[in-house]
Structures are given as structure tokens and as C-alpha cells.
Motif scaffolding. Structure first.
Motif, short mmCIF file in Angstrom:
data_model
loop_
_atom_site.label_atom_id
_atom_site.label_comp_id
_atom_site.label_asym_id
_atom_site.label_seq_id
_atom_site.Cartn_x
_atom_site.Cartn_y
_atom_site.Cartn_z
N ARG A 1 -7.17 7.79 0.49
CA ARG A 1 -8.05 6.73 -0.05
C ARG A 1 -9.50 7.18 -0.01
N THR B 1 -4.73 6.68 4.43
CA THR B 1 -6.18 6.53 4.67
C THR B 1 -6.98 7.73 4.15
N LYS C 1 0.84 -1.21 0.00
CA LYS C 1 0.00 0.00 0.00
C LYS C 1 0.88 1.26 0.00
N SER D 1 -10.01 9.71 -2.69
CA SER D 1 -10.03 9.06 -4.01
C SER D 1 -11.40 8.45 -4.30
N ARG E 1 -7.79 2.71 -6.82
CA ARG E 1 -6.75 3.32 -5.99
C ARG E 1 -7.22 3.40 -4.54
N GLY E 2 -8.46 3.88 -4.37
CA GLY E 2 -9.00 4.02 -3.02
C GLY E 2 -9.24 2.67 -2.37
N GLY F 1 -5.72 0.87 -1.95
CA GLY F 1 -4.69 1.62 -1.23
C GLY F 1 -3.36 1.58 -1.96
N CYS G 1 -1.36 2.87 -5.57
CA CYS G 1 -1.45 3.72 -6.76
C CYS G 1 -0.18 3.59 -7.59
#
Lengths: 233, 418
Positions: A14, A11, A7, A17, A49-50, A53, A55
Motif C-alpha cells: 500500500r 501494508t 483488503k 502504491s 489501491r493504496g 488496501g 485491488c
């Protein structure tokens, strides 16, 4: 894909996102046209992505995990003083603020432990922590690190070598890490690239204090009107 | 106080600024009595040296009187009449200990920034851009002098101001140019540039044993000064092919030692000049190295090229094939003034070096911009304009009168080298 995903999105990021992904997706689907395609793709990317976690773009930009960014400054320099003298000055940790102005005070509690007070950019005031010397080989090496529970993890190492006829060669590593997880944002703020430059300069100041007895400065000297910026090219 | 500030390319202004203060324990404050213009300032004014900022106070060649000393200053006292070396050295690092003062590790507050450009930091210089420390310069009523015990030298009573002021920069730079040229008795020395530094290099070259010194320039009054005051033979490169003349006049060998006292804004003739101008304008090279090329080409086999003209960065078409195959030695550097000052006082006292003739234009501070115009344009017989910040009026009482430099018409009959 059997490889474990590391990750690299925090947080808060995320949540943002996913919210942004939902907004773009909702708008895109509400009046569906060819022009909506990029927005829908972006929405999908933000959801993934969210959700995960992770990207790939952040990774490509150098952010490999959540604990980043940390500051690791390495410096090498030659100080025109005998090794014993150079070691002794650094080993008295209370001397560090004399060449590292971002350290407000370092007080030695006993042989190994010390209390550090620092002022850092973005932290709005002083932060404090306790550190201990973890390695001490007289005239050769000093290593220290902050003890558990510090608001900022600080560690460092200095090695000393003879430079024949030229005093002492030094290798210095100085690092700051925000603690893993939790308390993210405030501590992370200080770890910007500008701060790295500050630390680098301050380490070099050690040489100046040891040799010249002072840090050269122009702060406070007169100047005419600063109507333009300093141009390097 | 008042100070002459750089405000932009070819834009100087006299401004009201704060008085300087002691900032470090080894600082002193000097009340400036004379502060000379220098050819190297022109590179800043003409915009060829990076890292200038509007508001920077110019000037680095000066004398004055100590008015305040920091608690760690040991050798100086209030009231001392001093000449201050342009280059700032801490006196304690490996380089200062080896008397290579302009390479000081510790005197440049922007050393880390400079490292990014030059790989290693060099000494701070008064009024000479932020890469060289961003120190406020001497074209002001007062100046702060860091590491004053090392940089400020008491002027012996029998050396007058108009000689002492040039011991700050012009004389040591010229002397070091000659010293680096490794002159042996009987040698022929060619000096490009008959400005202040070139003149001093000529005089120092004779002192160090040169048989003949040949000065090369295009400004007639400067060639005239080189002939009359510094006893050089002269070549005007606009009237003659320099390489031919140098070869002809040295039995086909070429000069043993070649000194570049011009640097990055060298002018040349013909297509070479337009080539360099264009490249410099497009920032494809920072420096126009016409003189360096010519010096490498002219030098005899096995000779020495000594470079004190200021270069800032990169230059093209340096004839390295000639440099290697002719087995040349090339040396350069900003002067290590602190090493030379006591010796130079001695040479001036003995009359072996005499810089006083270079003070052609004593100038009140408020006329500073005008003085630089004269100097930049090589007009009005200007060798060096010297700003006298304590003198408010146009007419400077007690200042040395304008020295009568031979003008162009009278230049006929000079010992032209042929």
C-alpha cells in the motif's frame, strides 16, 4: 456500495502504491499533455489501491485477501499395504521426514504433541514449531495442526479407506499458512507455487516408502554435458 | 568412464562422464559387456519423444557383470553375469505384483511430471527420456541398476552373450506382442515391421501356435532375414498393396492377428505419408500411425490388433469405425520383461526362439554414433548394432562375426506372400 471491502493489499505494498501514484501524478501534472492521461489514470488507481488496501486486479488474479497465498495440497493415492500398517506408519509422526525431505525432523513430545523442524525455500535456514494431533481415529483418520504462535501455521489431515485387494486408499491434505497479519514477508516467501509441487511429490513419496522401501532417484547419477535445457515439448 | 550421450536431435557424442554410484539400497552397479541399439532409441534420436536433455546417456538393452551391490540386494552377487530388463520395476506395488512391470507405480522418479502427461505414472526405463525417469542408459562402461533383484537375471551358462543381450528388451517385447495377439492354433498372423522386435514377434507367434506368419516391411534385407531366420512369408509394401495381398492370401478373411511392431515413425506410401509427415512436422500429431491404420483395416472381423511399436502421444485418422464395427480387440503395452525372462531363457535353450542373427554389427563404444547412423538408415544389412563398451579397438576379439544377411539380389526366391 454496502458490501464490505476485503483488503487484499499488504501494508508495504500500500505504501509503495501511494508513493508510485504520487510520483506518476506529480510528473503527469507538471507538464500536462494528452499523453499524460494514462499516467494520471494509473496514478489515481494506485492512490485508491493504496488508500483502500483493495485491488480489483489482484483479486482477479486470484489474490483474495492479505493472508494469501497459502499452500494447500490435496492428494489421493492407493498404497498396496494393509490399512493398519499404513495408519501406524503415518501416526508415528517421526516417520514423516523419511518421505518428506523438507521436514528436517519431527520429534514426538507426548501422545498428542510434537516438535517440527523444517527447511523451506526462501526462509534461509530452519524454522520450528509445535503441533498437536487434534483428531485421531485409529486406522481411519489423523488430523494435526500447529499450536498458536507458530511462525508458520501448518495443518494436515489423512484419511484411510480399504481398497479391496489393493491395500489402502488415502486422502491427504497438507497446508501451510503464514500467520494472519504481522510477520508477513519472510513466511510468505516460502509459499510459492514451486513449493506446492515439492509437497505434492513428497506426499506421493509416502507410497514409495511404504511399498518399495525407497524413493526412486537419479540424483548423483552420471550424465554428459548439460548444454541444453530439458524440453517437455 | 566413457558413455554415449544424446546431445540433440541426430547428434550423439561419446563423452567422459562420472562413474555411477549406488544411490539406493536396492541398487547394483553393472559393468556393461554388450548394449544393443533399439528401434525405440531412434524416436529419441530423431526428436520425436519429448523430455530429452543434452547429456542424457542412451541405451536400454544390455548385459554385463555385477561389480557392486547395495546393502538390500539379496539375490545377486559381485561377478554374476546378468541380463537387465529395460524396464525398471519395484516389485512391490500392485502392478509389479500382478506382473505388469512396465506399469510400476514406484520406479519413475519423475512420476508426478509424467502424470501431467499420461494421467498416471508408468515405470522408469533406462536411457529413455525424463518422462520415463531420466535414468542414465547402458551405452556406457558401467550402469546403475535400481531394484536390481527384480530387474537383473543371472544368465544360464549355456546361453551365449549374443542371445542373452536381446532378452533385455527385443525378445520379451516380441513375445509379449504375440501373447497379446491371442493366437490360436491355425491362425494367420501379420507382423508389421521386420526389425528386431518384429523378428522376435514372428518367432514367438509360431511358438504360440500360428499356422502362418506374414512379415510386412520395405527394407529388403530385413524381409530376407524374416524369411530365412524367422520363417515368415514376406510382403514389401512398396511393391504390393498390403490389404489386397493379405486378403488374397487368407481366403478373403484377413489375418486373425495383426501386430504393430513399428510405431510412431511408420512410413507409408503415397499421399498418406505426406499427410502424416506434414502433421507431425507441424506438431499437429506426435505420431504417424500408418501401420496402426493398416492393421485395423487388414484384421479379420473379430480379430486382435496387438501394439508394441512405440507411440508417444496423439495421432489422427485412426479408423475407429472399422475397429468397432468389425468387433476387434486391441491391446498394447511396453513389455513386462521381468515376467518373461525365465521362460525366454527356456525357449532360447530349446531353439524355439533364436535372436543371435540380429547381432549384425558389434561396435566399440567410440563408434556408437556411427552405429546409430547405419541402424537409422537401415544400411549395411544392419539389424542391431551392439555396443561393446569393454572393447576399445575396432577389431573386437571374440565377438560373433558379422552374420551374413541375405542381400537384395539374393532376395529373389524368398517366400513372398501373394
Amino acid at each position: 456500495m454496502s458490501r464490505k471491502i476485503v483488503k487484499n493489499v499488504g501494508t508495504t505494498e500500500r505504501i509503495v502504491s501511494i508513493a508510485l501514484g504520487a510520483y506518476l501524478g506529480y510528473n503527469g501534472l507538471k507538464n500536462l499533455r494528452y499523453q499524460s492521461v494514462p499516467a494520471l489514470l494509473a496514478s489515481g488507481y494506485l492512490f485508491v489501491r493504496g488508500g483502500l488496501g483493495y485491488c480489483p486486479i489482484s483479486r482477479w488474479l486470484g489474490k483474495k485477501d492479505i493472508h494469501n497465498p497459502a499452500i494447500n495440497v490435496k492428494a489421493v493415492m492407493t498404497v498396496n499395504k494393509p490399512r493398519e500398517e499404513v495408519y501406524r506408519y503415518w501416526r508415528a509422526l517421526a516417520n514423516l521426514p523419511s518421505f518428506m525431505p523438507h521436514l528436517h525432523e519431527v520429534a514426538e513430545i507426548d501422545e498428542r504433541r510434537s516438535h517440527w523442524i523444517a527447511e523451506m525455500p526462501g526462509m534461509g535456514g530452519k524454522i520450528e514449531w509445535d503441533a498437536e494431533i487434534v483428531k485421531d481415529e485409529p486406522n481411519e483418520l489423523i488430523g494435526w495442526q500447529s499450536i498458536n504462535g507458530s511462525p508458520v501455521k501448518n495443518a494436515g489431515k489423512v484419511q484411510f479407506y480399504d481398497a479391496p485387494r489393493r491395500g489402502t486408499e488415502m486422502r491427504v491434505i497438507f497446508s501451510y499458512h503464514p500467520p494472519a497479519g504481522g510477520l508477513g514477508t519472510a513466511a510468505a516467501k516460502l509459499l510459492n507455487p514451486l513449493f506446492k509441487g515439492v509437497i505434492e511429490n513428497e506426499i506421493y513419496n509416502f507410497k514409495r516408502v511404504m511399498e518399495a522401501g525407497e524413493i526412486p532417484t537419479t540424483d548423483g547419477q552420471p550424465a554428459g554435458k548439460r548444454t541444453g535445457k530439458l524440453k517437455l515439448i | 568412464m566413457k558413455a554415449l550421450c544424446w546431445n540433440g536431435v541426430k547428434d550423439l557424442k561419446v563423452e567422459k562422464v562420472d562413474d555411477p554410484k549406488i544411490l539406493n539400497e536396492r541398487d547394483a552397479i553393472v559393468k556393461v559387456t554388450m548394449s544393443s541399439v533399439c528401434g525405440s532409441d531412434l524416436h529419441l534420436i530423431n526428436g520425436f519423444v519429448p523430455s530429452m536433455q543434452a547429456g542424457d546417456i542412451l541405451g536400454h538393452e544390455f548385459i554385463g557383470e555385477i561389480v557392486e551391490v547395495g546393502p538390500e540386494v539379496r539375490q545377486l552377487a559381485v561377478g554374476d553375469r546378468v541380463v537387465v530388463v529395460s524396464i525398471i520395476g519395484c516389485g512391490e506395488c500392485e502392478y509389479c505384483k500382478d506382473e505388469l512391470w512396465s506399469l510400476c507405480d514406484n520406479s519413475n522418479p519423475n512420476g508426478i511430471l509424467q502424470k501431467k502427461v499420461f494421467q498416471y505414472p508408468t515405470a522408469g526405463i533406462f536411457g529413455y527420456s525424463h518422462l520415463f525417469g531420466g535414468y542414465a542408459g547402458s551405452h556406457a562402461e558401467y550402469i546403475r541398476v535400481p531394484f536390481a533383484d527384480h530387474g537383473a537375471f543371472k544368465i544360464p551358462d549355456d546361453i551365449p552373450d549374443e542371445k542373452a543381450v536381446f532378452v533385455s528388451d527385443g525378445v520379451p517385447t516380441g513375445y509379449m506382442a504375440a501373447e497379446m495377439a491371442d493366437i490360436k492354433p491355425g491362425d494367420v498372423v501379420a507382423v508389421w515391421g521386420a526389425g528386431g522386435v518384429g523378428q522376435m514377434a514372428i518367432q514367438a507367434a509360431y511358438h504360440l501356435g500360428a499356422e502362418r506368419v506374414i512379415a510386412i516391411d520395405s527394407v529388403d534385407y530385413r524381409l530376407a532375414a524374416a524369411a530365412t531366420h524367422s520363417k515368415a512369408e514376406v510382403i514389401n509394401y512398396r511393391d504390393a498393396d498390403v490389404l489386397d495381398v493379405l486378403k488374397e492370401s487368407t481366403g478373403g478373411r484377413g489375418p486373425d492377428c495383426c501386430i504393430d511392431a513399428v510405431g510412431m515413425e511408420a512410413n507409408s506410401t503415397g499421399i498418406e505419408h505426406y499427410y502424416d509427415r506434414t502433421k507431425q512436422f507441424l506438431k499437429l500429431e506426435t505420431d504417424r500411425p500408418a501401420v496402426l491404420r493398416q492393421a485395423i483395416a487388414a484384421c479379420r472381423k473379430g480379430g486382435t490388433v496387438s501394439v508394441v511399436g512405440v507411440y508417444a502421444g496423439f495421432a489422427d485418422k485412426i479408423p475407429l469405425g472399422l475397429f468397432l464395427n468389425k468387433g476387434l480387440t486391441m491391446r498394447g503395452g511396453q513389455m513386462h520383461g521381468q515376467r518373461y525372462v525365465p521362460l525366454l531363457f527356456e525357449l532360447i535353450r530349446e531353439g524355439r526362439i533364436d535372436p543371435a542373427f540380429m547381432l549384425t554389427h558389434p561396435t566399440p563404444l567410440r563408434d556408437g554414433p556411427k552405429a546409430y547412423e547405419l541402424f537409422n538408415g537401415r544400411t549395411d544389412g544392419c539389424m542391431r548394432a551392439v555396443i561393446m563398451p569393454q572393447q576399445a579397438t575396432e577389431h573386437i576379439a571374440g565377438a560373433p562375426s558379422l552374420i551374413n544377411i541375405v542381400d537384395k539380389e539374393n532376395a529373389v526366391g524368398l517366400p513372398v506372400c501373394e
